[in-house]
Scaffold this motif. Structure first.
Motif, PDB file in Angstrom:
ATOM      1  N   GLY A 212       0.792  -1.227   0.000  1.00  0.00           N
ATOM      2  CA  GLY A 212       0.000   0.000   0.000  1.00  0.00           C
ATOM      3  C   GLY A 212       0.820   1.270   0.000  1.00  0.00           C
ATOM      4  O   GLY A 212       0.293   2.344   0.317  1.00  0.00           O
ATOM      5  N   MET A 213       2.095   1.186  -0.345  1.00  0.00           N
ATOM      6  CA  MET A 213       2.930   2.380  -0.402  1.00  0.00           C
ATOM      7  C   MET A 213       2.526   3.256  -1.592  1.00  0.00           C
ATOM      8  O   MET A 213       2.057   2.775  -2.616  1.00  0.00           O
ATOM      9  N   ASP A 214       2.717   4.549  -1.424  1.00  0.00           N
ATOM     10  CA  ASP A 214       2.395   5.533  -2.465  1.00  0.00           C
ATOM     11  C   ASP A 214       3.579   5.650  -3.412  1.00  0.00           C
ATOM     12  O   ASP A 214       4.593   6.260  -3.082  1.00  0.00           O
ATOM     13  N   ILE A 215       3.454   5.067  -4.606  1.00  0.00           N
ATOM     14  CA  ILE A 215       4.543   5.061  -5.581  1.00  0.00           C
ATOM     15  C   ILE A 215       4.182   5.959  -6.761  1.00  0.00           C
ATOM     16  O   ILE A 215       3.228   5.694  -7.495  1.00  0.00           O
ATOM     17  N   ALA A 216       4.949   7.023  -6.928  1.00  0.00           N
ATOM     18  CA  ALA A 216       4.728   7.953  -8.036  1.00  0.00           C
ATOM     19  C   ALA A 216       5.409   7.436  -9.300  1.00  0.00           C
ATOM     20  O   ALA A 216       6.414   6.726  -9.230  1.00  0.00           O
ATOM     21  N   MET A 217       4.868   7.807 -10.463  1.00  0.00           N
ATOM     22  CA  MET A 217       5.483   7.464 -11.742  1.00  0.00           C
ATOM     23  C   MET A 217       6.025   8.740 -12.382  1.00  0.00           C
ATOM     24  O   MET A 217       5.384   9.785 -12.338  1.00  0.00           O
ATOM     25  N   ILE A 218       7.224   8.620 -12.974  1.00  0.00           N
ATOM     26  CA  ILE A 218       7.800   9.723 -13.730  1.00  0.00           C
ATOM     27  C   ILE A 218       8.234   9.196 -15.095  1.00  0.00           C
ATOM     28  O   ILE A 218       8.428   7.983 -15.252  1.00  0.00           O
ATOM     29  N   PRO A 219       8.390  10.063 -16.090  1.00  0.00           N
ATOM     30  CA  PRO A 219       8.787   9.596 -17.423  1.00  0.00           C
ATOM     31  C   PRO A 219      10.157   8.923 -17.416  1.00  0.00           C
ATOM     32  O   PRO A 219      11.119   9.450 -16.847  1.00  0.00           O
ATOM     33  N   GLY A 220      10.244   7.754 -18.016  1.00  0.00           N
ATOM     34  CA  GLY A 220      11.511   7.057 -18.142  1.00  0.00           C
ATOM     35  C   GLY A 220      12.267   7.523 -19.371  1.00  0.00           C
ATOM     36  O   GLY A 220      11.929   8.548 -19.977  1.00  0.00           O
ATOM     37  N   GLU A 221      13.285   6.761 -19.748  1.00  0.00           N
ATOM     38  CA  GLU A 221      14.107   7.095 -20.904  1.00  0.00           C
ATOM     39  C   GLU A 221      14.172   5.895 -21.849  1.00  0.00           C
ATOM     40  O   GLU A 221      14.456   4.772 -21.413  1.00  0.00           O
ATOM     41  N   GLU A 222      13.922   6.125 -23.122  1.00  0.00           N
ATOM     42  CA  GLU A 222      13.934   5.056 -24.115  1.00  0.00           C
ATOM     43  C   GLU A 222      15.280   4.334 -24.148  1.00  0.00           C
ATOM     44  O   GLU A 222      15.356   3.120 -24.344  1.00  0.00           O
ATOM     45  N   GLY A 223      16.359   5.085 -23.955  1.00  0.00           N
ATOM     46  CA  GLY A 223      17.685   4.488 -24.040  1.00  0.00           C
ATOM     47  C   GLY A 223      18.100   3.699 -22.816  1.00  0.00           C
ATOM     48  O   GLY A 223      19.130   3.012 -22.827  1.00  0.00           O
ATOM     49  N   ASN A 224      17.310   3.761 -21.770  1.00  0.00           N
ATOM     50  CA  ASN A 224      17.645   3.099 -20.512  1.00  0.00           C
ATOM     51  C   ASN A 224      17.117   1.656 -20.525  1.00  0.00           C
ATOM     52  O   ASN A 224      16.276   1.269 -19.725  1.00  0.00           O
ATOM     53  N   PHE A 225      17.621   0.864 -21.448  1.00  0.00           N
ATOM     54  CA  PHE A 225      17.127  -0.504 -21.597  1.00  0.00           C
ATOM     55  C   PHE A 225      18.004  -1.484 -20.809  1.00  0.00           C
ATOM     56  O   PHE A 225      19.170  -1.218 -20.525  1.00  0.00           O
ATOM     57  N   LYS A 226      17.418  -2.630 -20.496  1.00  0.00           N
ATOM     58  CA  LYS A 226      18.140  -3.675 -19.784  1.00  0.00           C
ATOM     59  C   LYS A 226      18.669  -4.700 -20.774  1.00  0.00           C
ATOM     60  O   LYS A 226      17.956  -5.124 -21.692  1.00  0.00           O
ATOM     61  N   ILE A 227      19.931  -5.093 -20.612  1.00  0.00           N
ATOM     62  CA  ILE A 227      20.531  -6.094 -21.485  1.00  0.00           C
ATOM     63  C   ILE A 227      20.091  -7.474 -21.007  1.00  0.00           C
ATOM     64  O   ILE A 227      20.533  -7.963 -19.964  1.00  0.00           O
ATOM     65  N   THR A 228      19.195  -8.075 -21.771  1.00  0.00           N
ATOM     66  CA  THR A 228      18.632  -9.368 -21.417  1.00  0.00           C
ATOM     67  C   THR A 228      18.927 -10.427 -22.474  1.00  0.00           C
ATOM     68  O   THR A 228      19.108 -11.602 -22.148  1.00  0.00           O
ATOM     69  N   THR A 229      18.998  -9.998 -23.735  1.00  0.00           N
ATOM     70  CA  THR A 229      19.196 -10.931 -24.838  1.00  0.00           C
ATOM     71  C   THR A 229      20.469 -10.586 -25.618  1.00  0.00           C
ATOM     72  O   THR A 229      21.072  -9.532 -25.420  1.00  0.00           O
ATOM     73  N   ILE A 230      20.831 -11.467 -26.522  1.00  0.00           N
ATOM     74  CA  ILE A 230      21.973 -11.218 -27.401  1.00  0.00           C
ATOM     75  C   ILE A 230      21.736  -9.967 -28.240  1.00  0.00           C
ATOM     76  O   ILE A 230      22.656  -9.177 -28.492  1.00  0.00           O
ATOM     77  N   ASP A 231      20.502  -9.754 -28.670  1.00  0.00           N
ATOM     78  CA  ASP A 231      20.176  -8.555 -29.458  1.00  0.00           C
ATOM     79  C   ASP A 231      20.369  -7.289 -28.635  1.00  0.00           C
ATOM     80  O   ASP A 231      20.825  -6.263 -29.154  1.00  0.00           O
ATOM     81  N   ASP A 232      20.010  -7.350 -27.350  1.00  0.00           N
ATOM     82  CA  ASP A 232      20.225  -6.194 -26.475  1.00  0.00           C
ATOM     83  C   ASP A 232      21.714  -5.873 -26.362  1.00  0.00           C
ATOM     84  O   ASP A 232      22.118  -4.706 -26.376  1.00  0.00           O
ATOM     85  N   LEU A 233      22.516  -6.920 -26.231  1.00  0.00           N
ATOM     86  CA  LEU A 233      23.965  -6.736 -26.120  1.00  0.00           C
ATOM     87  C   LEU A 233      24.527  -6.119 -27.393  1.00  0.00           C
ATOM     88  O   LEU A 233      25.376  -5.213 -27.333  1.00  0.00           O
ATOM     89  N   ALA A 234      24.047  -6.573 -28.535  1.00  0.00           N
ATOM     90  CA  ALA A 234      24.501  -6.010 -29.811  1.00  0.00           C
ATOM     91  C   ALA A 234      24.111  -4.543 -29.927  1.00  0.00           C
ATOM     92  O   ALA A 234      24.901  -3.719 -30.411  1.00  0.00           O
ATOM     93  N   ARG A 235      22.920  -4.217 -29.488  1.00  0.00           N
ATOM     94  CA  ARG A 235      22.460  -2.817 -29.507  1.00  0.00           C
ATOM     95  C   ARG A 235      23.332  -1.953 -28.618  1.00  0.00           C
ATOM     96  O   ARG A 235      23.760  -0.858 -29.006  1.00  0.00           O
ATOM     97  N   TYR A 236      23.655  -2.452 -27.424  1.00  0.00           N
ATOM     98  CA  TYR A 236      24.505  -1.706 -26.499  1.00  0.00           C
ATOM     99  C   TYR A 236      25.904  -1.524 -27.080  1.00  0.00           C
ATOM    100  O   TYR A 236      26.463  -0.421 -27.041  1.00  0.00           O
ATOM    101  N   ARG A 237      26.465  -2.590 -27.640  1.00  0.00           N
ATOM    102  CA  ARG A 237      27.811  -2.513 -28.209  1.00  0.00           C
ATOM    103  C   ARG A 237      27.858  -1.469 -29.339  1.00  0.00           C
ATOM    104  O   ARG A 237      28.805  -0.682 -29.438  1.00  0.00           O
ATOM    105  N   GLU A 238      26.827  -1.466 -30.175  1.00  0.00           N
ATOM    106  CA  GLU A 238      26.784  -0.509 -31.286  1.00  0.00           C
ATOM    107  C   GLU A 238      26.714   0.933 -30.756  1.00  0.00           C
ATOM    108  O   GLU A 238      27.397   1.824 -31.296  1.00  0.00           O
ATOM    109  N   MET A 239      25.934   1.163 -29.717  1.00  0.00           N
ATOM    110  CA  MET A 239      25.809   2.515 -29.157  1.00  0.00           C
ATOM    111  C   MET A 239      27.125   2.981 -28.553  1.00  0.00           C
ATOM    112  O   MET A 239      27.542   4.136 -28.722  1.00  0.00           O
TER     113      MET A 239
END
Length: 244
Positions: A212-239
């Motif tokens: 029951g805690m009061d949790i506010a939401m704020i806009p995130g960032e598109e680039g703030n992705f989590k590396i979970t798959t091989i494709d994510d790793l490739a995307r991070y390496r390219e950036m």
């Protein structure tokens, strides 16, 4: 009010089928966890950084931490008193138990008004601005979570085989990290799920919502992705290589 960062680095990266956990993979001679920690080192609102990691990686992490701290001192004029590392915590059986281990390790250094900011070592593109906005936005709330709006039409399925109903995507959001919580309330929310329910938790904010805690939401960032798959790793390496 003090803010302590908890960096979660206990995952095994099993979904990527690699020899080492993804957060310790090197891209451009830097471990992914190094880049995840760096903005917390730079953020003046973060007092301490605690890392949840298996003992076998402690030496590597400390070496990188010392190196990047030296870089900050030289490049940005910071003094060595800005060194924020406060210790390691033992990984738990799942993500939330890892968080609980870290919370219990810092309980003697926190009071009711202090906050914790929780982040994944495998989410290396977080910005210092994002961290600051999360912390500042906690004023008047029990916690804060950055979110992204859903771009695609969202469907609900009871059995994973057929569409059961359509959901209103204007009211559906994807959560990101880091997530910020009032320390004492969040600790109590996590402990209330022991011993079994905590094993079902998949997101840091779930225990807070359940309590029951009061949790506010704020806009995130598109680039703030989590590396979970091989494709994510490739995307991070390219950036990273593009920025060099």
């Amino acid at each position: 009010m003090n803010c302590i960062a908890i960096i979660l680095s206990g995952g095994t990266g099993s979904r990527m089928n690699m020899d080492i956990p993804k957060q310790y993979i090197e891209v451009a001679d830097r471990m992914i966890i190094t880049e995840s920690i760096r903005p917390f080192m730079e953020c003046e609102l973060v007092r301490d950084i605690r890392i949840v990691a298996d003992e076998m990686w402690h030496g590597r992490i400390l070496g990188e931490f010392d190196l990047r701290m030296a870089d900050l001192v030289m490049d940005q004029g910071m003094h060595d008193g800005m060194y924020k590392f406060s210790g390691f915590s033992v990984p738990g059986a799942n993500r939330q138990l890892s968080i609980l281990n870290a919370l219990r390790d810092i309980v003697d250094d926190c009071n009711e008004e202090d906050i914790v900011i929780i982040h994944d070592a495998a989410r290396p593109m977080v910005s210092t601005d994002m961290i600051q906005r999360c912390i500042v936005s906690c004023e008047g709330h029990d916690g804060v979570m950055p979110v992204l709006p859903m771009k695609d039409t969202v469907y609900y399925s009871e059995d994973g085989m057929a569409v059961s109903k359509l959901l209103n995507r204007d009211k559906i959001f994807a959560g990101q990290a880091p997530e910020v919580f009032r320390f004492q309330k969040y600790l109590e929310a996590c402990e209330a799920l022991l011993p079994d329910r905590i094993l079902e938790i998949r997101g840091s904010t779930e225990p807070a919502i359940m309590a029951g805690m009061d949790i506010a939401m704020i806009p995130g960032e598109e680039g703030n992705f989590k590396i979970t798959t091989i494709d994510d790793l490739a995307r991070y390496r390219e950036m990273i290589l593009q920025d060099m």
